[in-house]
Design a protein around this motif. Sequence first.
Motif: not given
Length: 278
Positions: A89-96, A101-104, A114-118, A273-278
């Motif tokens: 998931w964190r890798l997907s955020e890093a890539a895409f 509004p400021d997600g990119r 960094a979170r992906c590596v951790f 896990a139930r209600w977060r927007r991804v």
Amino acid sequence: MDLRAMARTGRLEGRRAARGSVTRGAARAGLSARGVIYLLIGVLALRIGFGDGGHQADRQGALAEISREPFGSVLLWALGIGLVGMAVWRLSEAAFGSVGPDGRKATKRLTALARCVFYAFVAASVMSFAAGSGDGGGSSDEQSRDVTARVLGMPAGQWIVGVAAAGIVVAGVWIGVRAVRRDYHDHLRLGAMSPKVRRLVDVTGVGGGAARGVVFAAAGAFALRAAVEYRPDRAKGLDDTLRWFAGTPFGPWLLVLVAGGVVLFGLFSFALARWRRV
């Protein structure tokens, strides 16, 4: 639009939908796995606060507790797979980019990387523990002292440890402030919750986030002290940091309060896990 262009557009939309579905599943699995770890660490810390000091309140202690349960090995593998989902998931955020509004923004993507590596490291240590070929990453206290000692031995090591420790303190304060301000609302599907559920989520989000921030800030303060005094033995991992609360003038009840907050953060992770927007 001709048929070829329509087909190409359909394929792109299909890929986005598939990627979104995979990302959502990975995020939910990862957040659930994180919730299990924090919940167990909090319970172990509570037991220490109530006088049962023969436990290790960190990730290694949590994994050891799981391993002693029926089907413990299966549960450990499931936990490791869930943490792989967190890394994906964190890798997907890093890539895409992430939602919002400021997600990119570059800073957001670097943080996600960094979170992906951790989480990839944590997942590997959990799976190694499940396979019987590792110790779950080792005691957090030993890790903290070993890393501090190695860095202090480097050129300008005292400054490196000091700056990193100060950053952890600031991060802890920021985590706590954001929790109290309920900034996590920006990432939740609040409309999908009833008012009662929203209140319960706020209890876990505010209480859990504040406790997590306090623990981070305290661990950073010990690392900063280790840098100033040039003594790596002053650094503390999660277990020693939590035990320190019991040694304050407030006694074990402060540890019980903080440990209860850690339990709340575990529950909050399940809510994410139930209600977060991804």
